[in-house]
Design a protein around this motif. Structure first.
Motif: not given
Length: 109
Positions: A80-107
């Motif tokens: 949370d940043a004031g009235a907004k809720r900001l987002n971050r894709l946990r790409r590094t962490e997710f890629d470590a758990r499921f290598p290549g999965l996000l790359d497939l989704v993003l393509q």
């Protein structure tokens, strides 16, 4: 000058990607709206995008549910940043758990 009001929302709970099953990850990424959110976050810097900045054809409540699913699957971190809720894709962490999965989704689609 007005003083910023503190957020009274409950901070979002986050799931560590190492605790996510492949089934949960695939389920989170199976929805086209969630894939759109992931793609847009992948193209943005960390903490650049607020929840209300996404142009998707769903209600605010449904969008909130999509963000919850992404958090619970270890794909997304929010703060949370004031009235907004900001987002971050946990790409590094997710890629470590499921290598290549996000790359497939993003393509795809």
């Amino acid at each position: 000058m007005t003083t910023p009001q503190p957020s009274h929302r409950t901070p979002p709970a986050h799931t560590d990607p190492t605790e996510v099953s492949l089934e949960a990850a695939l389920l989170a990424l199976s929805d086209p709206v969630r894939r759109t959110l992931v793609r847009e976050l992948a193209g943005a810097g960390d903490w650049e995008r607020a929840c209300g900045s996404f142009d998707v054809p769903v209600t605010k409540a449904t969008l909130s549910r999509h963000f919850t699913v992404l958090r619970e699957s270890g794909l997304l971190e929010q703060r949370d940043a004031g009235a907004k809720r900001l987002n971050r894709l946990r790409r590094t962490e997710f890629d470590a758990r499921f290598p290549g999965l996000l790359d497939l989704v993003l393509q795809g689609d």
